[in-house]
Design a protein around this motif. Structure first.
Motif, PDB file in Angstrom:
ATOM      1  N   ASP A  21       0.838  -1.211   0.000  1.00 36.40           N
ATOM      2  CA  ASP A  21       0.000   0.000   0.000  1.00 36.40           C
ATOM      3  C   ASP A  21       0.868   1.254   0.000  1.00 36.40           C
ATOM      4  OD1 ASP A  21      -2.227  -1.657   0.067  1.00 36.40           O
ATOM      5  OD2 ASP A  21      -2.526  -1.417   2.230  1.00 36.40           O
ATOM      6  N   TRP A  22       1.926   1.244   0.797  1.00 37.78           N
ATOM      7  CA  TRP A  22       2.821   2.401   0.868  1.00 37.78           C
ATOM      8  C   TRP A  22       3.480   2.646  -0.492  1.00 37.78           C
ATOM      9  CZ3 TRP A  22       7.929   3.318  -0.038  1.00 37.78           C
ATOM     10  CH2 TRP A  22       8.430   4.545   0.403  1.00 37.78           C
ATOM     11  N   MET A  23       3.955   1.581  -1.149  1.00 36.61           N
ATOM     12  CA  MET A  23       4.603   1.742  -2.456  1.00 36.61           C
ATOM     13  C   MET A  23       3.640   2.334  -3.473  1.00 36.61           C
ATOM     14  SD  MET A  23       7.211  -1.475  -3.009  1.00 36.61           S
ATOM     15  CE  MET A  23       6.049  -2.788  -2.666  1.00 36.61           C
ATOM     16  N   THR A  24       2.383   1.897  -3.451  1.00 37.90           N
ATOM     17  CA  THR A  24       1.376   2.414  -4.377  1.00 37.90           C
ATOM     18  C   THR A  24       1.194   3.919  -4.187  1.00 37.90           C
ATOM     19  OG1 THR A  24       0.220   0.305  -4.406  1.00 37.90           O
ATOM     20  CG2 THR A  24      -1.040   2.223  -5.087  1.00 37.90           C
ATOM     21  N   GLN A  25       1.250   4.378  -2.950  1.00 35.92           N
ATOM     22  CA  GLN A  25       1.023   5.793  -2.663  1.00 35.92           C
ATOM     23  C   GLN A  25       2.270   6.653  -2.865  1.00 35.92           C
ATOM     24  OE1 GLN A  25      -0.434   5.956   1.328  1.00 35.92           O
ATOM     25  NE2 GLN A  25      -2.333   4.902   0.845  1.00 35.92           N
ATOM     26  N   HIS A  26       3.459   6.114  -2.559  1.00 35.30           N
ATOM     27  CA  HIS A  26       4.649   6.961  -2.499  1.00 35.30           C
ATOM     28  C   HIS A  26       5.653   6.797  -3.633  1.00 35.30           C
ATOM     29  CE1 HIS A  26       3.135   7.116   1.648  1.00 35.30           C
ATOM     30  NE2 HIS A  26       3.618   8.354   1.607  1.00 35.30           N
ATOM     31  N   LEU A  27       5.656   5.686  -4.318  1.00 34.98           N
ATOM     32  CA  LEU A  27       6.626   5.494  -5.397  1.00 34.98           C
ATOM     33  C   LEU A  27       5.960   5.821  -6.724  1.00 34.98           C
ATOM     34  CD1 LEU A  27       8.483   2.253  -4.262  1.00 34.98           C
ATOM     35  CD2 LEU A  27       8.947   4.638  -3.664  1.00 34.98           C
ATOM     36  N   ARG A  28       5.690   7.122  -6.893  1.00 31.87           N
ATOM     37  CA  ARG A  28       5.050   7.618  -8.094  1.00 31.87           C
ATOM     38  C   ARG A  28       5.782   8.853  -8.568  1.00 31.87           C
ATOM     39  NH1 ARG A  28      -1.178   8.379  -6.496  1.00 31.87           N
ATOM     40  NH2 ARG A  28      -0.354   9.666  -4.898  1.00 31.87           N
ATOM     41  N   PRO A  29       5.661   9.230  -9.780  1.00 32.51           N
ATOM     42  CA  PRO A  29       5.059   8.458 -10.858  1.00 32.51           C
ATOM     43  C   PRO A  29       6.006   7.338 -11.279  1.00 32.51           C
ATOM     44  CG  PRO A  29       5.986  10.461 -11.755  1.00 32.51           C
ATOM     45  CD  PRO A  29       6.192  10.505 -10.259  1.00 32.51           C
ATOM     46  N   ALA A  30       5.445   6.232 -11.667  1.00 27.35           N
ATOM     47  CA  ALA A  30       6.250   5.096 -12.098  1.00 27.35           C
ATOM     48  C   ALA A  30       5.433   4.197 -13.007  1.00 27.35           C
ATOM     49  CB  ALA A  30       6.737   4.293 -10.898  1.00 27.35           C
TER      50      ALA A  30
END
Length: 137
Positions: free
Chosen positions: A20-29
């Motif tokens: 969930d954290w990666m979906t929110q914070h590792l953007r844009p990707a």
């Protein structure tokens, strides 16, 4: 846009907060996610797609073979790697040598490590951790 490869069973209870954290914070990707390293390797072999960051979510010891790890290093030679290991893998750094110590991080500490790697890939002035780093670094 950065390319992010996520490998592992991120739906498991221990790993889902990190997913969930990666979906929110590792953007844009441009993100590709696979349950197994074998599936990810098929994708890397078949497409001209080179991830900038590879996140492995390891739920148990010996989940991935040395051959698969070697193939990953050949197919994504310039990628930054982070292996986020669960509680069943706590002793792997002492008892196994499949992954370099420098890329291993416990799931409970993975967010800060991934944020650091993401800033590095975006060109921020952060110091990269070399693949040859020891556990103390």
């Amino acid at each position: 846009m950065l390319q992010l490869l996520i490998v592992g069973h991120t739906e498991r209870a221990e790993a889902s907060p990190l997913a969930d954290w990666m979906t929110q914070h590792l953007r844009p990707a441009e993100t590709k996610a696979f349950a197994s390293l074998a599936q990810a390797l098929l994708q890397l072999r078949s497409k001209a797609w080179n991830p900038d960051l590879v996140v492995i979510v390891q739920n148990w010891s010996d989940e991935h073979s040395r051959d698969e790890i070697d193939q990953l290093s050949r197919l994504a030679p310039l990628a930054r790697w982070v292996v986020c290991y669960g509680s069943w893998c706590e002793s792997d750094g002492r008892t196994r040598d499949l992954w370099p110590l420098a890329v291993r991080v416990p799931l409970r500490s993975a967010e800060s490590r991934l944020a650091h790697e993401w800033r590095l890939l975006h060109g921020d002035a952060v110091v990269p951790l070399p693949m040859s780093a020891s556990r103390e670094e």
